[in-house]
Design a protein around this motif. Structure first.
Motif, short mmCIF file in Angstrom:
data_model
loop_
_atom_site.label_atom_id
_atom_site.label_comp_id
_atom_site.label_asym_id
_atom_site.label_seq_id
_atom_site.Cartn_x
_atom_site.Cartn_y
_atom_site.Cartn_z
N GLY A 39 0.82 -1.22 0.00
CA GLY A 39 0.00 0.00 0.00
C GLY A 39 0.84 1.26 0.00
N THR A 40 1.96 1.24 0.72
CA THR A 40 2.84 2.41 0.77
C THR A 40 3.39 2.74 -0.61
OG1 THR A 40 3.45 1.96 3.06
CG2 THR A 40 4.95 3.34 1.78
N TRP A 41 3.84 1.72 -1.34
CA TRP A 41 4.38 1.96 -2.69
C TRP A 41 3.28 2.38 -3.66
CZ3 TRP A 41 9.01 3.07 -4.16
CH2 TRP A 41 10.10 2.66 -3.39
N MET A 42 2.09 1.87 -3.48
CA MET A 42 0.97 2.32 -4.31
C MET A 42 0.72 3.81 -4.09
SD MET A 42 -1.66 -0.89 -3.87
CE MET A 42 -3.00 -0.02 -4.70
N GLN A 43 0.74 4.23 -2.83
CA GLN A 43 0.52 5.64 -2.54
C GLN A 43 1.65 6.50 -3.09
OE1 GLN A 43 -1.17 7.02 1.19
NE2 GLN A 43 0.64 8.28 1.58
N HIS A 44 2.89 6.02 -3.00
CA HIS A 44 4.03 6.79 -3.50
C HIS A 44 3.90 7.07 -4.99
CE1 HIS A 44 8.18 8.10 -4.04
NE2 HIS A 44 8.29 7.21 -5.03
N VAL A 45 3.57 6.04 -5.77
CA VAL A 45 3.44 6.20 -7.21
C VAL A 45 2.24 7.09 -7.54
CG1 VAL A 45 2.91 4.98 -9.37
CG2 VAL A 45 4.61 4.05 -7.78
N ALA A 46 1.11 6.84 -6.87
CA ALA A 46 -0.10 7.62 -7.15
C ALA A 46 0.09 9.10 -6.80
CB ALA A 46 -1.29 7.04 -6.37
N MET A 47 0.78 9.37 -5.70
CA MET A 47 0.99 10.76 -5.29
C MET A 47 1.91 11.48 -6.27
SD MET A 47 2.40 12.26 -1.66
CE MET A 47 1.01 11.62 -0.75
N SER A 48 2.98 10.82 -6.69
CA SER A 48 3.90 11.45 -7.65
C SER A 48 3.19 11.75 -8.96
CB SER A 48 5.10 10.53 -7.90
OG SER A 48 5.87 10.37 -6.74
N TRP A 49 2.41 10.78 -9.43
CA TRP A 49 1.70 11.01 -10.70
C TRP A 49 0.63 12.09 -10.55
CZ3 TRP A 49 3.12 9.96 -15.36
CH2 TRP A 49 2.22 10.14 -16.41
N LEU A 50 -0.05 12.13 -9.41
CA LEU A 50 -1.07 13.14 -9.17
C LEU A 50 -0.48 14.55 -9.21
CD1 LEU A 50 -3.97 13.94 -8.32
CD2 LEU A 50 -3.26 13.58 -5.94
N VAL A 51 0.66 14.72 -8.55
CA VAL A 51 1.32 16.03 -8.54
C VAL A 51 1.73 16.44 -9.95
CG1 VAL A 51 3.36 17.30 -7.75
CG2 VAL A 51 2.12 15.83 -6.17
N TYR A 52 2.31 15.50 -10.69
CA TYR A 52 2.76 15.85 -12.04
C TYR A 52 1.59 16.08 -12.99
CZ TYR A 52 6.02 16.05 -15.94
OH TYR A 52 6.75 16.47 -17.02
N ARG A 53 0.48 15.36 -12.78
CA ARG A 53 -0.71 15.56 -13.61
C ARG A 53 -1.34 16.92 -13.35
NH1 ARG A 53 -6.06 14.90 -12.72
NH2 ARG A 53 -5.79 13.77 -10.75
N LEU A 54 -1.35 17.32 -12.09
CA LEU A 54 -1.97 18.60 -11.74
C LEU A 54 -1.12 19.80 -12.13
CD1 LEU A 54 -3.35 17.77 -8.15
CD2 LEU A 54 -4.67 17.98 -10.28
N THR A 55 0.20 19.64 -12.11
CA THR A 55 1.08 20.81 -12.28
C THR A 55 2.01 20.73 -13.48
OG1 THR A 55 2.86 19.89 -10.90
CG2 THR A 55 1.09 21.05 -9.76
N GLY A 56 2.42 19.52 -13.88
CA GLY A 56 3.40 19.37 -14.94
C GLY A 56 4.77 19.93 -14.57
N SER A 57 5.04 20.04 -13.27
CA SER A 57 6.26 20.69 -12.79
C SER A 57 7.20 19.69 -12.12
CB SER A 57 5.90 21.80 -11.79
OG SER A 57 7.05 22.29 -11.14
N ALA A 58 8.42 19.58 -12.65
CA ALA A 58 9.44 18.75 -12.00
C ALA A 58 9.85 19.37 -10.67
CB ALA A 58 10.65 18.61 -12.91
N MET A 59 9.81 20.70 -10.59
CA MET A 59 10.17 21.39 -9.36
C MET A 59 9.23 21.02 -8.22
SD MET A 59 12.31 23.41 -7.93
CE MET A 59 12.47 24.41 -6.47
N LEU A 60 7.93 20.95 -8.52
CA LEU A 60 6.96 20.60 -7.48
C LEU A 60 7.10 19.13 -7.07
CD1 LEU A 60 3.78 22.61 -8.48
CD2 LEU A 60 5.14 22.84 -6.40
#
Length: 447
Positions: A39-60
């Protein structure tokens, strides 16, 4: 008759690989933690993709990685002192419950459609604080769960194998779920997975710890005592410095992986998930290799070679434009990275003084995780200036330099570790400590 002998040999090999599972408490821990880590790794991947989907920012992406890890640098040392003072199992029950609540809040804001980047950053910071307390306590708790001290190294390797089995399964599941139903379900499943480790901890039978022989001193005094102990003893200092360098310059490759998946490999969430699974598969092979070793003998050279393999894997990934080559490169990096961490953990756990275990493992956590946010933030910033490829190549060069320095200091490390293993008598053949497999030095007096 040959077939019977072959089966007997295979059975003996398997029992050797999992010999730490003879301890009931460790079996419970491995089962519960295994479910939770998926579950922890699922959350890690989902959170990273969510941030990049919302912002498109490597900095964020770098900022989210920074906030989830920076608390470790400041809080883990205090948690290490508490791990040397209080009941570690009860402390873990508290931290796991708090981590579950964080996943629940994250699932709620995503599934209700009100999620914003600042909420993700805040919840990442909260999880970082919880993990900063949890990791050094959990690392120092391993020795209490393993009844036979000579199986400690195997337990650490099996623990790493469990982490990387979850790393193999979790990202692949997350990639498919994110692509089909969205990120929210990953956070729900992570919250539920914490119940497994909480129930496992509650079911353990841990004998009461011996009371300290001297009165407790102020936390800061005990923290200083632990720091001086780690700093003045060369093997511990060298291992922690190498880990910090690898964490700072090499490990941020995972922060930039979504950029490579989308911009260079022209994929989506499933591509990112498979890349992380590739890294996890390599790491799993590394931990199985360590579990198959019969002693800590030769681990110094293993650490050097693993650091070189890690750096080469990062460099190949940085230069690759082909998905399969990128997958293979991350498998190599995963093998090297996890072999470094597990080998360093094993050596530390077997050479440190028992009354300072929690504090030294908190410094291990600082070196591996506490330094990582600066690497994540720096990688995100550097990627915007010189590009993600050059950023990873620069990190690989830094890791190679660290391997060279550690290799140069290896003879001095061997000399100081050898009398400790002689005194402890972990296993008779371990008397040479970090010596290479072919080396049989003369015995030396205790320091």
């Amino acid at each position: 008759m040959d077939a019977i002998e072959e089966k007997a040999t295979q059975g003996s090999t398997l029992r050797h690989l999992v010999r730490a599972l003879r301890s009931r408490n460790y079996r419970l821990f491995l089962a519960g933690q295994g479910v939770s880590l998926v579950g922890t790794w699922m959350q890690h991947v989902a959170m990273s993709w969510l941030v990049y989907r919302l912002t498109g920012s490597a900095m964020l992406l770098g900022i989210v990685g920074f906030t989830s890890q920076i608390p470790t640098l400041f809080i883990s040392p205090m948690a290490g002192v508490l791990a040397d003072r209080w009941d570690r199992r009860r402390l873990l029950l508290v931290t796991q419950t708090l981590a579950m609540l964080q996943a629940v809040f994250l699932a709620v804001v995503v599934l209700t459609g009100v999620v914003q980047v600042w909420q993700i950053i805040l919840l990442s910071l909260i999880l970082g604080i919880v993990n900063a307390c949890d990791i050094p306590i959990r690392q120092s708790f391993v020795v209490e769960m393993v009844e036979e001290r000579e199986n400690l190294g195997n337990a650490i390797a099996l623990n790493s194998s469990m982490v990387n089995t979850a790393r193999l399964v979790g990202p692949a599941i997350a990639g498919l779920l994110v692509a089909s139903v969205g990120e929210g379900i990953c956070f729900v499943l992570n919250a539920l997975s914490y119940l497994a480790v909480i129930l496992a901890l509650a079911a353990m039978r841990i004998p009461p710890a011996a009371k300290p022989s001297q009165a407790r001193r102020p936390i800061l005094h005990e923290l200083q005592e632990g720091f001086l102990y780690a700093y003045r003893f060369g093997p511990i200092r060298s291992i922690l410095l190498l880990l910090a360098l690898v964490s700072l310059m090499g490990m941020p490759y995972s922060v930039l992986a979504p950029v490579f998946a989308k911009e260079i490999l022209h994929g989506g969430a499933h591509t990112f998930g498979f890349l992380m699974t590739g890294a996890g598969s390599g790491a799993l092979v590394g931990t199985l290799y360590l579990a198959s070793r019969r002693s800590v003998r030769g681990l110094g050279l293993v650490i050097v070679r693993a650091t070189i393999l890690f750096a080469v894997g990062i460099a190949i990934f940085a230069l690759s434009r082909n998905f399969l080559l990128s997958l293979a490169a991350l498998a190599l990096a995963g093998f090297g990275g996890m072999t470094i961490v597990a080998s360093c953990n094993t050596v530390l756990q077997t050479i440190l003084d028992e009354d300072k275990r929690g504090r030294v493992m908190s410094f291990f956590t600082m070196a591996f995780i506490g330094v990582a946010p600066f690497g994540s933030l720096g990688a995100g910033a550097m990627a915007g200036i010189i590009g993600p490829r050059d950023t990873l190549l620069l990190g690989g060069l830094g890791c190679l330099a660290g391997a060279a320095i550690f290799a140069r200091n290896l003879p001095k490390i061997r000399e100081k570790v050898r009398p400790i293993y002689l005194r402890m008598g972990i296993i008779q053949e371990v008397a040479t400590g970090l010596e290479t497999a072919t080396e049989q030095p003369p015995l030396v007096k205790d320091r």
